[in-house]
Structure formats: C-alpha cells, structure tokens
Design an enzyme around this catalytic site. Structure first.
Site: not given
Ligand code: ADP
Length: 215
Positions: A89, A161
C-alpha cells in the site's frame, strides 16, 4: 513462490474478487486487512498497535505489515502462488516486497489495477455489512442477506466495519490517492501492470482477470 497483486482503492472489490479467484486458480489469498482485523479481535500485540490507525482509516506501519507478510509467506510451501489483497500500500512496502521475492526466490507476475469510479466506491463501502463470526461480506443493495442483519451461512450477526462510516471512508480514499496510487507508476515501469475494469459484477471482473492469467 509466484505472486500477483490486486491493487485498487477501498471498495474496489479486491476481497470479493480474491475469493472468486482463489477457487478457480489455487492462488493463496493474503489480505492484510483481514489479518489485521483478526489480530485486533484476538488482542495480539500487532492488533493492539494497529487498531487506532485502522479505526481512523490511516495506514498501519510498514514495518508491522512487512513482518506479518514475511511470517505468512514462510508458513506455506516454497512453490506456493500468492494473491496479495490490500498489500503493498506504499512504495516502501513495494520495495520491501521486492526484497521478500529475493529472499524466497519469488516472481511477481501481474499487478491487477482495479478501476472503479469514486461514486461506486462510496456506495459499495457504505452498504457493506460483514458477518461477525465467519467474515462473509454482504451489501445492503447488491447482495442482501436473506434475513436482515443475519448471515446466510452461519446465522452470525452482521455488522458495519468501524472504518466504513462516511467520514472515515473519505479519509481512506485520500490515503489511497496519496500513498497507494503511486504504486501504479511503480509497477507500470516494471511492465507488469494490468488495468481491469472493475465496475461490473464480481463474476465479470473475475472473468477479465482469469483471461489475462490464462486459466
Ligand atoms: P480497504 O481496502 O477496504 O480499505 P482493508 O481491509 O484492506 O480495507 O484495510 C483496512 C485497514 O487496515 C486500512 O485502512 C489500514 O488501516 C489497514 N491496512 C490494511 N492493509 C494495510 C497495509 N498493507 N499497510 C498499512 N495498513 C494496512
């Protein structure tokens, strides 16, 4: 190891798509969002550290993310195929992943960039409901459960959520634009980016990806 990445903003449909692809390809679905939510629920040190950032729609630190990914890859046999959802990300995470490919002699074959307009993203996220016990995902309009508030699969309670409230969603979209969208150029340069129109149904989107993967 071999891997693909599903890249796209919150609500682009990465998790749903991954579920469909997993059945058809045998790729192992790794969702950092799901891993972090389980850690929060279980009250592990990682979960306790991640919770505040997640609730605000901010990113969890690159160091934590890279550590849990490394540990997760190590659990599977050497020749596994992975499908990353919600990771990387940031550019730092993408560089960390490049290092992991070196460590595990892996190849990143495709980065699928899911393209959806912002109005559709907002509708998908505000209507999303998740089963508390099994994690199945519903949508109030697009995929309603048979009985309101109850999971079709195991009768679990459906909840929204914490980060799917409208103000947090807007923050997540901003975070995506600033921190994650630069990955599109990063992977385009490597010649492995593949744009996918993700406005249609999950099945339509999966068919587009499977066509590229040739399976
Ligand atoms: P979405 O893609 O719908 O935003 P996710 O379930 O992928 O939801 O992620 C939810 C939260 O988890 C993000 O907003 C972040 O806080 C955290 N998160 C998930 N993956 C990562 C990542 N690769 N790096 C940093 N934070 C992450």
């Amino acid at each position: 190891m071999k891997a693909i990445i599903l890249l796209g903003g919150p609500g682009a449909g990465k998790g749903t798509l991954a579920g469909l692809l997993q059945g058809k390809t045998g790729y192992i679905h790794i969702s950092t969002g799901d891993m972090l939510r389980s850690a929060v629920q279980a009250g592990t040190p990682v979960g306790n550290e991640a919770k505040a950032s997640m609730d605000k729609g901010e990113l969890v630190s690159d160091a934590i993310i890279l550590r849990i990914i490394d540990e997760r890859i190590a659990e599977e046999p050497e020749n596994s195929c992975f499908m990353f959802d919600g990771f990387p990300r940031t550019i730092e995470q993408a560089e960390g992943l490049d290092q992991l490919f070196k460590k595990y002699s892996g190849t990143l074959t495709h980065v699928f960039c899911l393209d959806v307009d912002q109005a559709t993203l907002l509708k998908r996220l505000t209507g999303r409901r998740v089963c508390k016990s099994c994690g199945a995902v519903y949508h109030l309009q697009n995929k309603p459960p048979r009985k309101a508030g109850v999971c079709d699969i195991d009768g679990g309670e459906l909840y929204q959520r914490a980060d799917d409230s409208e103000s947090t969603i807007l923050n997540r979209l901003e975070v995506y634009k600033k921190q994650t969208a630069p990955l599109i150029a990063y992977y385009k340069k490597q010649g492995i980016l593949c744009d996918i129109d993700a406005k249609g149904s999950p099945e339509e989107t999966a068919a587009l990806v499977l066509d590229v993967l040739n399976v």
